[in-house]
Each structure stands twice: as structure tokens, then as C-alpha cells.
Design a protein around this motif. Structure first.
Motif, PDB file in Angstrom:
ATOM      1  N   UNK A  99       0.834  -1.199   0.000  1.00  0.00           N
ATOM      2  CA  UNK A  99       0.000   0.000   0.000  1.00  0.00           C
ATOM      3  C   UNK A  99       0.869   1.250   0.000  1.00  0.00           C
ATOM      4  N   UNK A 100       1.919   1.239   0.834  1.00  0.00           N
ATOM      5  CA  UNK A 100       2.835   2.376   0.889  1.00  0.00           C
ATOM      6  C   UNK A 100       3.594   2.530  -0.419  1.00  0.00           C
ATOM      7  N   UNK A 101       3.976   1.412  -1.034  1.00  0.00           N
ATOM      8  CA  UNK A 101       4.688   1.488  -2.310  1.00  0.00           C
ATOM      9  C   UNK A 101       3.825   2.153  -3.380  1.00  0.00           C
ATOM     10  N   UNK A 102       2.554   1.816  -3.412  1.00  0.00           N
ATOM     11  CA  UNK A 102       1.672   2.436  -4.402  1.00  0.00           C
ATOM     12  C   UNK A 102       1.464   3.917  -4.103  1.00  0.00           C
ATOM     13  N   UNK A 103       1.464   4.282  -2.822  1.00  0.00           N
ATOM     14  CA  UNK A 103       1.402   5.696  -2.462  1.00  0.00           C
ATOM     15  C   UNK A 103       2.633   6.427  -3.000  1.00  0.00           C
ATOM     16  N   UNK A 104       3.786   5.802  -2.879  1.00  0.00           N
ATOM     17  CA  UNK A 104       5.027   6.370  -3.407  1.00  0.00           C
ATOM     18  C   UNK A 104       4.927   6.565  -4.920  1.00  0.00           C
ATOM     19  N   UNK A 105       4.443   5.550  -5.624  1.00  0.00           N
ATOM     20  CA  UNK A 105       4.322   5.642  -7.078  1.00  0.00           C
ATOM     21  C   UNK A 105       3.293   6.704  -7.462  1.00  0.00           C
ATOM     22  N   UNK A 106       2.204   6.811  -6.692  1.00  0.00           N
ATOM     23  CA  UNK A 106       1.214   7.867  -6.949  1.00  0.00           C
ATOM     24  C   UNK A 106       1.853   9.248  -6.791  1.00  0.00           C
ATOM     25  N   UNK A 107       2.792   9.362  -5.848  1.00  0.00           N
ATOM     26  CA  UNK A 107       3.502  10.620  -5.692  1.00  0.00           C
ATOM     27  C   UNK A 107       4.302  10.986  -6.930  1.00  0.00           C
ATOM     28  N   UNK A 108       4.908  10.009  -7.566  1.00  0.00           N
ATOM     29  CA  UNK A 108       5.650  10.281  -8.800  1.00  0.00           C
ATOM     30  C   UNK A 108       4.708  10.727  -9.912  1.00  0.00           C
ATOM     31  N   UNK A 109       3.547  10.118  -9.974  1.00  0.00           N
ATOM     32  CA  UNK A 109       2.557  10.558 -10.964  1.00  0.00           C
ATOM     33  C   UNK A 109       2.066  11.964 -10.644  1.00  0.00           C
ATOM     34  N   UNK A 162      15.128 -11.026   0.345  1.00  0.00           N
ATOM     35  CA  UNK A 162      13.779 -10.579  -0.022  1.00  0.00           C
ATOM     36  C   UNK A 162      13.678  -9.070   0.084  1.00  0.00           C
ATOM     37  N   UNK A 163      14.195  -8.507   1.197  1.00  0.00           N
ATOM     38  CA  UNK A 163      14.135  -7.065   1.395  1.00  0.00           C
ATOM     39  C   UNK A 163      14.912  -6.336   0.300  1.00  0.00           C
ATOM     40  N   UNK A 164      16.102  -6.837  -0.052  1.00  0.00           N
ATOM     41  CA  UNK A 164      16.914  -6.187  -1.084  1.00  0.00           C
ATOM     42  C   UNK A 164      16.225  -6.242  -2.444  1.00  0.00           C
ATOM     43  N   UNK A 165      15.589  -7.365  -2.748  1.00  0.00           N
ATOM     44  CA  UNK A 165      14.878  -7.459  -4.032  1.00  0.00           C
ATOM     45  C   UNK A 165      13.658  -6.539  -4.044  1.00  0.00           C
ATOM     46  N   UNK A 166      12.986  -6.392  -2.917  1.00  0.00           N
ATOM     47  CA  UNK A 166      11.864  -5.446  -2.858  1.00  0.00           C
ATOM     48  C   UNK A 166      12.356  -4.015  -3.057  1.00  0.00           C
ATOM     49  N   UNK A 167      13.479  -3.687  -2.437  1.00  0.00           N
ATOM     50  CA  UNK A 167      14.083  -2.358  -2.615  1.00  0.00           C
ATOM     51  C   UNK A 167      14.434  -2.139  -4.078  1.00  0.00           C
ATOM     52  N   UNK A 168      15.082  -3.135  -4.676  1.00  0.00           N
ATOM     53  CA  UNK A 168      15.449  -3.030  -6.090  1.00  0.00           C
ATOM     54  C   UNK A 168      14.207  -2.885  -6.962  1.00  0.00           C
ATOM     55  N   UNK A 172      13.477   0.177  -9.413  1.00  0.00           N
ATOM     56  CA  UNK A 172      13.310  -0.114 -10.847  1.00  0.00           C
ATOM     57  C   UNK A 172      12.009   0.480 -11.364  1.00  0.00           C
ATOM     58  N   UNK A 173      10.929   0.313 -10.607  1.00  0.00           N
ATOM     59  CA  UNK A 173       9.638   0.886 -11.009  1.00  0.00           C
ATOM     60  C   UNK A 173       9.723   2.412 -11.087  1.00  0.00           C
ATOM     61  N   UNK A 174      10.338   3.019 -10.086  1.00  0.00           N
ATOM     62  CA  UNK A 174      10.452   4.477 -10.072  1.00  0.00           C
ATOM     63  C   UNK A 174      11.282   4.963 -11.245  1.00  0.00           C
ATOM     64  N   UNK A 175      12.377   4.270 -11.525  1.00  0.00           N
ATOM     65  CA  UNK A 175      13.249   4.666 -12.636  1.00  0.00           C
ATOM     66  C   UNK A 175      12.494   4.619 -13.962  1.00  0.00           C
ATOM     67  N   UNK A 176      11.772   3.536 -14.182  1.00  0.00           N
ATOM     68  CA  UNK A 176      11.044   3.394 -15.448  1.00  0.00           C
ATOM     69  C   UNK A 176       9.971   4.475 -15.577  1.00  0.00           C
ATOM     70  N   UNK A 177       9.242   4.744 -14.488  1.00  0.00           N
ATOM     71  CA  UNK A 177       8.164   5.731 -14.558  1.00  0.00           C
ATOM     72  C   UNK A 177       8.736   7.132 -14.775  1.00  0.00           C
ATOM     73  N   UNK A 178       9.773   7.494 -14.040  1.00  0.00           N
ATOM     74  CA  UNK A 178      10.349   8.831 -14.188  1.00  0.00           C
ATOM     75  C   UNK A 178      10.960   9.023 -15.568  1.00  0.00           C
ATOM     76  N   UNK A 179      11.570   8.011 -16.090  1.00  0.00           N
ATOM     77  CA  UNK A 179      12.144   8.142 -17.439  1.00  0.00           C
ATOM     78  C   UNK A 179      11.045   8.241 -18.492  1.00  0.00           C
ATOM     79  N   UNK A 180       9.892   7.648 -18.222  1.00  0.00           N
ATOM     80  CA  UNK A 180       8.773   7.819 -19.159  1.00  0.00           C
ATOM     81  C   UNK A 180       8.291   9.266 -19.158  1.00  0.00           C
ATOM     82  N   UNK A 223      23.535  -3.025  -9.171  1.00  0.00           N
ATOM     83  CA  UNK A 223      22.247  -3.146  -9.840  1.00  0.00           C
ATOM     84  C   UNK A 223      21.454  -1.842  -9.781  1.00  0.00           C
ATOM     85  N   UNK A 224      21.611  -1.087  -8.689  1.00  0.00           N
ATOM     86  CA  UNK A 224      20.861   0.159  -8.536  1.00  0.00           C
ATOM     87  C   UNK A 224      21.489   1.294  -9.331  1.00  0.00           C
ATOM     88  N   UNK A 225      22.818   1.331  -9.405  1.00  0.00           N
ATOM     89  CA  UNK A 225      23.479   2.462 -10.065  1.00  0.00           C
ATOM     90  C   UNK A 225      22.938   2.769 -11.459  1.00  0.00           C
TER      91      UNK A 225
END
Length: 328
Positions: A99-109, A162-168, A172-180, A223-225
Motif C-alpha cells: 500500500x505504501x509502495x503504491x502511495x510512493x508511485x502515486x507521488x511520482x505521478x 527478499x528485502x533487497x529485491x523489494x528495494x530493487x 526499478x519501477x520508479x526509474x522506469x516511470x520517471x524516465x517515461x 544493480x541500482x546504479x
């Protein structure tokens, strides 16, 4: 002590005069600042006096609607002074709470909508994330602070992976959305991802396997760089040699990969001025260092140590309200 390779290693230098080093500053007291014209005047005066190039302005996801006019007015004044304004958001729940992750993505939008609705001079230049996986209180998955990778139990190892993959995934989602949206993406990053308690923080990655049959692992930093346009390292230390050593590996790595033709971010270091962060960590707490001039002098020293790395692009100061309280 600082890394001796800061002085001795031969690395191609940035051409003289080819690149102006950046100077950034975080702003967390946004709600108070943007409605306080006296403080805005003081901020702009301070920014001019230290040649600030970028500010990272905290904006909660709902503020683009709730505080839009005040944010636009602030941005317009800062942009008019020749300083880039990045929207800033981040909390650890964005990693491990859908839920918090989607709030974050909504902030980017919301950022993109805000930029489309205001005059060009009031727009944000880009977005910076400040999401720190080690701040894991209340999480279902844990980083297990203070334990090197080789000392984790099997269960702890799985939880950290698991935590590191969730962070990644969030990055990754933020990078793709912002670059769009054609917006630069930066992040405030821990300095220790390549060396946590003497070992890199790694995750299983790709389809290859190690000699023992286990999935091959890659340092999460590597992977993040490539997802970022600016990699701002929280290298907080009042000894400039120590602070520079916390940026060295990342600047060297990004510079080398860029020479290979890989897309790499600009790498910046940073210094802390907040009182209460700790002696030798913050200039606000370190006797003999609790002055703006000490911070600026050390920034100059750090830049001299690191500017030979083409990926290194400057330093950032944490943060405006604390900096404002430091004496000259």
C-alpha cells in the motif's frame, strides 16, 4: 584514516574547466519554509553565498495537490536564481508495504501532473528518493543490522535477500516511470553497500550459478546504479579523508563502467550538519568543526581528492534547517 589510493591511484582526470562540480542541499522543513517569505529570502541568500546548484525539496505524495500553489511559488523563486529543484520523498515502508509502495508511485505521478500544470519556471527538475533499507523497524522482512552477509543465519539471509529485491523493485519501477516522464532520477544512498561489516551486500541475480551450485550473486549497488541519474552518497564524516573514502569506490566504479560504455549516474558525496547525529558524524556535534566555514573548507578538500574520477560530480549538504543554525 582515508584510503591511500585517493592520492596515489592513476585514474583519467576530468578535463580542466570541463565540468562544474555540483553542490546540493536537502530541505525537509518544506511545509514551514514555503509559506515563510523571510526564510525563503534567507535560504536564497545562503544558496547564492555557497554557489548551491541543486536542492532536494521534501514533498509528500499528497502535497502536489494540497500545497501546489505554494510549492510552485517556491520553485519559481529558486529556479529563477539558477538552482535546480528536485522533489524528494522517501520512507522505509515504501519497500516492504505494498500500500505504501503504491502511495510512493502515486507521488511520482503527482509530480508529473504538477509539472504539466505549472509554468515552466515553477517545475521540478527531477526526483530524488531517500529510501534506506536498514531502517527496518516494523517490517516483515529485515535487513539485520550489524551482521555481515556470511554471518547471517539461513532465515536471516533469506529475509535480507527478499528485502533487497523489494528495494530493487521499488527503485526499478520508479526509474522506469520517471524516465517515461523524461525526469531525472536520483537517490540518497548508503555508503556501505559494497562493504557492510567487511562484505558487500549481494542478492541472487541472473541465470548463472556459482561453483557450489548456488545462484550467482551481485552487489546491490551495481544493480541500482544504472537505474539512477544521480547517486548521492550519505558519506557523513567530519574527517574529509574519511568522507572521501566513502565515495571513492562508487566514483571509481561508475567512472570505469562509463568508460566501458555503460550508462552510469553522476556520483556525489555529502556531509551532515544536524545536531544530535553524533560527534565526528555531524559538523553540528564535532568540536572545532561546528561552523559553516569548516563544512565548506572540507567540501573543497574532498572535491580535490575525488575530482580525478569523471563520475564524481560534487557534494551535498544535509540539511537546510540545520545549516541555517550553524554559525559562520
Amino acid at each position: 584514516m582515508g584510503d591511500a589510493s585517493l592520492q596515489s591511484e592513476a585514474v583519467p582526470h576530468r578535463s580542466a574547466g570541463n565540468m562544474r562540480l555540483l553542490k546540493g542541499m536537502w530541505i525537509w522543513n518544506t511545509a514551514q519554509l514555503i509559506v515563510d517569505n523571510t526564510q525563503i529570502d534567507r535560504f536564497l541568500s545562503a544558496a547564492a553565498s555557497i554557489n548551491l546548484t541543486d536542492v532536494y525539496l521534501y514533498v509528500a505524495p499528497q502535497w502536489y495537490n494540497e500545497k501546489g500553489p505554494d510549492i510552485a511559488s517556491f520553485n519559481a523563486r529558486v529556479n529563477a536564481s539558477g538552482i535546480r529543484v528536485w522533489a524528494l520523498d522517501g520512507e522505509v515502508d515504501y519497500i516492504d508495504d505494498m500500500t505504501a509502495e503504491e502511495k510512493f508511485m502515486d507521488g511520482l505521478r503527482g509530480l508529473a501532473r504538477f509539472n504539466s500544470c505549472v509554468q515552466p519556471g515553477a517545475r521540478f527538475h527531477g526526483f530524488q528518493a531517500d529510501i534506506e533499507p536498514q531502517d527496518n523497524a516494523g517490517h516483515e522482512g529485515y535487513f539485520h543490522n550489524g551482521i555481515p552477509e556470511s554471518k547471517l543465519t539461513e532465515e536471516q539471509h533469506t529475509q535480507r535477500d527478499i528485502l533487497m529485491h523489494k528495494w530493487l523493485n521499488v527503485m526499478t519501477r520508479a526509474s522506469a516511470l520517471l524516465r517515461s516522464y523524461e525526469l531525472p532520477f536520483g537517490a540518497a544512498m548508503p555508503f556501505w553497500l559494497h562493504d557492510y561489516e567487511g562484505e558487500p551486500v549481494t542478492v541472487p541475480w541472473g541465470s548463472s550459478y556459482s561453483d557450489d551450485g548456488s545462484p550467482a550473486r551481485t552487489c546491490i549497488q551495481d544493480l541500482i546504479m544504472p537505474l539512477l541519474d544521480e547517486y548521492v552518497i550519505m558519506s557523513y564524516n567530519t574527517d574529509p579523508a574519511n568522507a572521501a573514502s566513502r565515495v571513492l569506490q562508487q566514483a571509481r566504479y561508475a567512472s570505469a563502467k562509463a568508460l566501458e560504455g555503460c550508462k552510469m549516474p553522476r556520483v556525489l558525496g555529502s556531509l551532515e550538519t544536524e545536531r544530535g547525529a553524533g560527534r565526528n558524524v555531524s559538523y553540528g556535534d564535532t568540536p572545532g568543526k561546528e561552523f559553516k566555514t569548516a563544512v565548506l573548507n572540507d567540501i573543497g578538500t574532498i572535491e580535490e581528492m575525488l575530482q580525478k574520477y569523471p563520475a564524481f560530480h560534487g557534494m551535498a549538504i544535509h540539511h537546510w534547517a540545520a545549516w541555517d543554525k550553524l554559525p559562520l
